[in-house]
Design a protein around this motif. Structure first.
Motif, PDB file in Angstrom:
ATOM      1  N   PRO A 103       0.912  -1.239  -0.041  1.00 28.69           N
ATOM      2  CA  PRO A 103      -0.096   0.218   0.098  1.00 28.69           C
ATOM      3  C   PRO A 103       0.827   1.281   0.081  1.00 28.69           C
ATOM      4  O   PRO A 103       1.859   1.447   0.889  1.00 28.69           O
ATOM      5  N   ASP A 104       0.557   2.141  -0.962  1.00 32.60           N
ATOM      6  CA  ASP A 104       1.257   3.564  -0.984  1.00 32.60           C
ATOM      7  C   ASP A 104       0.715   4.375   0.208  1.00 32.60           C
ATOM      8  O   ASP A 104      -0.012   5.109   0.140  1.00 32.60           O
ATOM      9  N   VAL A 105       1.695   4.610   1.068  1.00 33.92           N
ATOM     10  CA  VAL A 105       1.388   5.525   2.393  1.00 33.92           C
ATOM     11  C   VAL A 105       1.621   6.960   2.105  1.00 33.92           C
ATOM     12  O   VAL A 105       0.585   7.599   2.558  1.00 33.92           O
ATOM     13  N   GLY A 106       2.287   7.307   1.341  1.00 33.81           N
ATOM     14  CA  GLY A 106       2.483   8.446   0.697  1.00 33.81           C
ATOM     15  C   GLY A 106       1.045   9.035   0.044  1.00 33.81           C
ATOM     16  O   GLY A 106       0.553  10.327   0.186  1.00 33.81           O
ATOM     17  N   GLU A 107       0.451   8.400  -0.731  1.00 32.78           N
ATOM     18  CA  GLU A 107      -0.736   8.520  -1.298  1.00 32.78           C
ATOM     19  C   GLU A 107      -1.821   8.869  -0.671  1.00 32.78           C
ATOM     20  O   GLU A 107      -2.782   9.632  -0.806  1.00 32.78           O
ATOM     21  N   ARG A 108      -1.887   8.404   0.807  1.00 29.12           N
ATOM     22  CA  ARG A 108      -2.832   8.571   1.562  1.00 29.12           C
ATOM     23  C   ARG A 108      -2.626   9.510   2.558  1.00 29.12           C
ATOM     24  O   ARG A 108      -3.365   9.832   3.407  1.00 29.12           O
ATOM     25  N   LEU A 109      -1.608  10.299   2.452  1.00 28.75           N
ATOM     26  CA  LEU A 109      -1.313  11.221   3.384  1.00 28.75           C
ATOM     27  C   LEU A 109      -2.167  12.516   3.134  1.00 28.75           C
ATOM     28  O   LEU A 109      -2.426  12.887   1.729  1.00 28.75           O
ATOM     29  N   ARG A 110      -2.944  13.152   4.272  1.00 27.13           N
ATOM     30  CA  ARG A 110      -3.733  14.156   3.841  1.00 27.13           C
ATOM     31  C   ARG A 110      -3.113  15.787   4.515  1.00 27.13           C
ATOM     32  O   ARG A 110      -3.147  16.635   3.863  1.00 27.13           O
ATOM     33  N   GLN A 111      -2.739  15.615   5.786  1.00 22.21           N
ATOM     34  CA  GLN A 111      -2.281  16.778   6.479  1.00 22.21           C
ATOM     35  C   GLN A 111      -1.104  16.493   6.964  1.00 22.21           C
ATOM     36  O   GLN A 111      -1.061  15.480   7.950  1.00 22.21           O
ATOM     37  N   SER A 154       5.899  20.578  11.546  1.00 24.05           N
ATOM     38  CA  SER A 154       6.524  19.882  12.470  1.00 24.05           C
ATOM     39  C   SER A 154       7.107  18.416  12.107  1.00 24.05           C
ATOM     40  O   SER A 154       7.893  17.813  12.545  1.00 24.05           O
ATOM     41  N   ALA A 155       6.160  17.889  11.145  1.00 18.33           N
ATOM     42  CA  ALA A 155       6.311  16.559  11.061  1.00 18.33           C
ATOM     43  C   ALA A 155       6.913  16.211   9.598  1.00 18.33           C
ATOM     44  O   ALA A 155       6.997  15.019   9.200  1.00 18.33           O
ATOM     45  N   LYS A 156       7.104  17.189   9.050  1.00 16.75           N
ATOM     46  CA  LYS A 156       7.563  17.074   7.513  1.00 16.75           C
ATOM     47  C   LYS A 156       8.875  15.879   7.279  1.00 16.75           C
ATOM     48  O   LYS A 156       9.113  15.494   6.405  1.00 16.75           O
ATOM     49  N   LEU A 157       9.646  16.329   8.368  1.00 19.68           N
ATOM     50  CA  LEU A 157      11.154  15.699   8.080  1.00 19.68           C
ATOM     51  C   LEU A 157      10.753  14.349   8.440  1.00 19.68           C
ATOM     52  O   LEU A 157      11.239  13.321   8.144  1.00 19.68           O
ATOM     53  N   PRO A 158      10.311  14.123   9.844  1.00 19.22           N
ATOM     54  CA  PRO A 158       9.953  12.639   9.980  1.00 19.22           C
ATOM     55  C   PRO A 158       9.214  11.997   9.055  1.00 19.22           C
ATOM     56  O   PRO A 158       9.284  10.789   8.857  1.00 19.22           O
ATOM     57  N   VAL A 159       8.355  12.682   8.263  1.00 16.91           N
ATOM     58  CA  VAL A 159       7.566  11.875   7.427  1.00 16.91           C
ATOM     59  C   VAL A 159       8.513  11.648   6.200  1.00 16.91           C
ATOM     60  O   VAL A 159       8.247  10.514   5.542  1.00 16.91           O
ATOM     61  N   SER A 160       9.268  12.565   5.769  1.00 19.58           N
ATOM     62  CA  SER A 160      10.103  12.326   4.689  1.00 19.58           C
ATOM     63  C   SER A 160      10.870  11.221   5.002  1.00 19.58           C
ATOM     64  O   SER A 160      11.187  10.349   4.158  1.00 19.58           O
ATOM     65  N   LYS A 161      11.521  11.054   6.169  1.00 17.81           N
ATOM     66  CA  LYS A 161      12.460   9.850   6.560  1.00 17.81           C
ATOM     67  C   LYS A 161      11.575   8.621   6.469  1.00 17.81           C
ATOM     68  O   LYS A 161      12.180   7.454   6.158  1.00 17.81           O
ATOM     69  N   GLY A 162      10.444   8.729   6.926  1.00 18.98           N
ATOM     70  CA  GLY A 162       9.536   7.352   7.022  1.00 18.98           C
ATOM     71  C   GLY A 162       9.168   6.925   5.626  1.00 18.98           C
ATOM     72  O   GLY A 162       9.279   5.876   5.237  1.00 18.98           O
ATOM     73  N   LEU A 163       8.895   7.789   4.731  1.00 17.39           N
ATOM     74  CA  LEU A 163       8.621   7.638   3.446  1.00 17.39           C
ATOM     75  C   LEU A 163       9.807   6.815   2.793  1.00 17.39           C
ATOM     76  O   LEU A 163       9.675   5.937   1.992  1.00 17.39           O
ATOM     77  N   SER A 164      10.885   7.469   2.771  1.00 17.23           N
ATOM     78  CA  SER A 164      11.969   7.008   2.178  1.00 17.23           C
ATOM     79  C   SER A 164      12.579   5.781   2.934  1.00 17.23           C
ATOM     80  O   SER A 164      12.853   4.734   2.294  1.00 17.23           O
ATOM     81  N   ASN A 169      14.511  13.914  -3.957  1.00 17.00           N
ATOM     82  CA  ASN A 169      12.989  14.054  -4.255  1.00 17.00           C
ATOM     83  C   ASN A 169      12.644  15.289  -3.408  1.00 17.00           C
ATOM     84  O   ASN A 169      12.006  15.041  -2.416  1.00 17.00           O
ATOM     85  N   VAL A 170      12.957  16.545  -3.775  1.00 13.46           N
ATOM     86  CA  VAL A 170      12.558  17.586  -2.842  1.00 13.46           C
ATOM     87  C   VAL A 170      11.097  18.050  -2.749  1.00 13.46           C
ATOM     88  O   VAL A 170      10.808  18.454  -1.604  1.00 13.46           O
ATOM     89  N   ILE A 171      10.325  17.393  -3.447  1.00 12.48           N
ATOM     90  CA  ILE A 171       8.856  17.533  -3.097  1.00 12.48           C
ATOM     91  C   ILE A 171       8.412  16.289  -2.121  1.00 12.48           C
ATOM     92  O   ILE A 171       7.658  16.909  -1.209  1.00 12.48           O
ATOM     93  N   VAL A 172       8.661  15.283  -2.163  1.00 11.80           N
ATOM     94  CA  VAL A 172       8.164  13.975  -1.812  1.00 11.80           C
ATOM     95  C   VAL A 172       8.913  14.000  -0.302  1.00 11.80           C
ATOM     96  O   VAL A 172       8.389  13.629   0.776  1.00 11.80           O
ATOM     97  N   THR A 173      10.168  13.843  -0.440  1.00 15.80           N
ATOM     98  CA  THR A 173      11.041  13.703   0.583  1.00 15.80           C
ATOM     99  C   THR A 173      12.335  14.651   0.860  1.00 15.80           C
ATOM    100  O   THR A 173      13.334  14.391   0.761  1.00 15.80           O
ATOM    101  N   GLY A 233      -0.769  17.207   1.528  1.00 13.98           N
ATOM    102  CA  GLY A 233      -0.145  16.145   1.931  1.00 13.98           C
ATOM    103  C   GLY A 233       0.245  15.018   1.072  1.00 13.98           C
ATOM    104  O   GLY A 233       1.564  14.476   1.396  1.00 13.98           O
ATOM    105  N   ASN A 234      -0.361  14.551   0.108  1.00 15.41           N
ATOM    106  CA  ASN A 234       0.103  13.567  -0.901  1.00 15.41           C
ATOM    107  C   ASN A 234       0.675  14.096  -2.206  1.00 15.41           C
ATOM    108  O   ASN A 234       0.746  13.467  -2.981  1.00 15.41           O
ATOM    109  N   HIS A 235       0.678  15.716  -2.234  1.00 14.16           N
ATOM    110  CA  HIS A 235       1.234  16.390  -3.348  1.00 14.16           C
ATOM    111  C   HIS A 235       0.560  16.137  -4.515  1.00 14.16           C
ATOM    112  O   HIS A 235       0.782  16.427  -5.612  1.00 14.16           O
ATOM    113  N   ARG A 236      -0.800  15.752  -4.348  1.00 10.56           N
ATOM    114  CA  ARG A 236      -1.789  15.808  -5.362  1.00 10.56           C
ATOM    115  C   ARG A 236      -3.091  16.498  -5.145  1.00 10.56           C
ATOM    116  O   ARG A 236      -3.761  17.032  -6.092  1.00 10.56           O
ATOM    117  N   ASP A 237      -3.698  16.481  -4.096  1.00 10.72           N
ATOM    118  CA  ASP A 237      -4.999  16.875  -3.662  1.00 10.72           C
ATOM    119  C   ASP A 237      -5.200  18.262  -3.903  1.00 10.72           C
ATOM    120  O   ASP A 237      -6.147  18.887  -4.460  1.00 10.72           O
TER     121      ASP A 237
END
Length: 492
Positions: free
Chosen positions: A48-56, A60-70, A250-254, A411-415
């Motif tokens: 499952p694509d976790v990044g696709e399901r991110l909404r907000q 404060s969470a951008k770096l932990p989320v980037s590290k998590g996705l990578s 990937n400066v946009i996603v991570t 959050g998912n860079h699409r919405d």
């Protein structure tokens, strides 16, 4: 009774073949010697694509989320490699999937906790840790293997892909019922799927452009015509990456994570673009564009499948093998809307088009277009074109052309972005902005000789191609572009 599980390498390590041996209760020596029925299929990992399901995602969470996705991508890479190399502990795909799920659970929990500190807790992400095994001959989803279907004003012309493309309908096999077969028992080493290139592509991923029927009224870079359309175009010339600006970020996603893409990107425009380039750094940077446009344009590199294994992140270390091909031409054009005038894009608007995981995600967000010069009335989505002598391979990305009027990212860079329908009408709450079309051509050797960089489990499928854009045009240049487009002129 099932035979013991070992991993089978196909075509130099490309695919895993798992076979069930049905002995029907017969454990005689003759049966064990191979007088049994064998069925085999090649598999890859589908998660499952976790990044696709991110909404907000709060600041404060951008770096932990980037590290998590990578980290999630790296975990799939490692699991896929384990499956390929036969280091799955002797218990086949089941043990690989179990270990992968354990790692994903830990990473996703970390991401959820980071987001929950300053935003609503996305508990639904916790259900996305389990992965399955996907047959590689299943395709990327309903209709995913029909490259020659009529697309008309479809996905590459700006129509909402949800209206024309199906979801992944395949049923993944229970790994507990799929055990790998000993290659000494007569299995085709190539499995009918793979010839020599680790991780793909398959010969079936290529098609002679001469055998494709015309399926496009106009090439995907053509401007809208007639009626209320804004018929102008604005073209910016930014070179072909002659300076060799490559990285696997990937400066946009991570953002903030080195090698966050796990494949190599080709850049033109803004010279500062890497994982650590924030908006301020991009605004202060020099550019390769001759009109002062500081925007960032990037896409996965195309590689010549010559076996060149460059041992660095984004290349051979991430299962991307081959010499990087420099584009013959890069054309960056902004065009208007079929339904009327367009408004200016905000500075630092970020857009991703296409889906790097479309082979396992399904084709909902797939939006790459492949063709050959001289044949651009024939557009392919899930096949690489085999072009005649003297004709160049063409990659085209027509970006989303409707903006929600508020957000430069989501959050998912699409919405925050959407496609108009075939009449140019944006969804409710969205408004038309200039549509970016990135068109890249290549001189490639004849034959099945090239592939786009991808995550290893995506098997270098052409349907996974994608393009990225950050608008860093100075406001006055964006105003000129909008005026030109709405006035029906061709400008640069």
């Amino acid at each position: 009774m099932l035979i013991g599980a070992t991993a089978l390498l196909l075509g130099g390590g490309g695919l895993a073949a798992y076979a069930t041996t049905a002995l029907a209760g017969n454990n005689t020596p003759d049966a064990a010697a191979g007088h049994a029925q064998h069925t085999a299929s090649a598999f890859t990992l589908s998660c499952p694509d976790v990044g696709e399901r991110l909404r907000q995602v709060p600041r404060s969470a951008k770096l932990p989320v980037s590290k998590g996705l990578s980290a999630l991508d790296k975990q799939v890479h490692d699991a896929y490699h384990s499956m390929m190399s036969g280091s799955s502990g002797g218990s086949g795909g089941g043990s690989v999937l179990n270990r992968l799920q354990t790692k994903r659970e830990k990473t996703i929990k970390m991401m959820v906790s980071a987001i929950a500190k300053d935003a609503k807790r996305p508990g639904y992400l916790l259900k996305m840790s389990g992965c399955t095994m996907k047959p590689v001959n299943e395709g990327a989803g309903e209709g995913g293997n029909d490259s020659t279907k009529s697309v008309q004003d479809g996905w590459y012309q700006g129509q909402d892909p949800n209206q024309t493309q199906g979801q992944d309908q395949g049923q993944s096999q229970d790994p507990g019922q799929a055990q790998s077969q000993d290659p000494g028992q007569g299995q085709d080493q190539n499995g009918g799927q793979q010839q020599g290139q680790p991780g793909g592509p398959s010969p079936d991923d290529f098609v002679d452009i001469n055998n494709v029927q015309p399926n496009a009224d106009a090439p995907p870079f053509a401007a809208p015509k007639g009626g209320n359309a804004s018929t102008g175009t604005f073209t910016t010339e930014c070179g072909r990456n002659e300076d060799g600006h490559f990285n696997s970020d990937n400066v946009i996603v991570t953002p903030g994570v080195s090698n966050g893409a796990h494949h190599t990107h080709d850049y033109v425009g803004n010279k500062a673009t890497d994982a650590f380039a924030d908006d301020n750094k991009l605004a202060q940077s020099d550019t390769t564009c001759d009109n002062g446009d500081q925007s960032t344009h990037y896409w996965p590199v195309l590689r010549k499948l010559d076996g060149n294994a460059e041992q660095k992140p984004g290349a051979a270390q991430d299962a991307n093998v081959g010499t990087t091909l420099t584009p013959a031409t890069v054309t960056l054009t902004f065009r208007g809307s079929q339904s009327g005038e367009v408004r200016a894009m905000p500075r630092f608007l970020k857009i991703i088009t296409g889906d790097a995981k479309a082979f396992t995600n399904g084709t909902k967000n797939a939006n790459a277009s492949w063709s050959c010069t001289g044949f651009e009335d024939r557009q392919l989505k899930d096949k690489y074109p085999l072009c005649p002598q003297g004709s160049q391979v063409v990659r085209t990305f027509a970006f989303q052309n409707c903006w929600n009027g508020r957000d430069i990212d989501s959050g998912n860079h699409r919405d925050h972005m959407a496609f108009s329908d075939q009449n140019g009408n944006c969804p409710q709450g969205f408004e038309a902005v200039p549509q970016l079309v990135q068109r890249i051509t290549y001189d490639v050797p004849q034959g099945n000789s090239f592939a786009v960089d991808s995550f290893p489990e995506q098997l270098h499928k052409p349907v996974t191609d994608h393009g990225d854009f950050i608008n860093v045009m100075p406001d006055n240049l964006m105003s000129q572009a909008v005026e030109c487009i709405n006035d029906g002129r061709e400008c640069s």
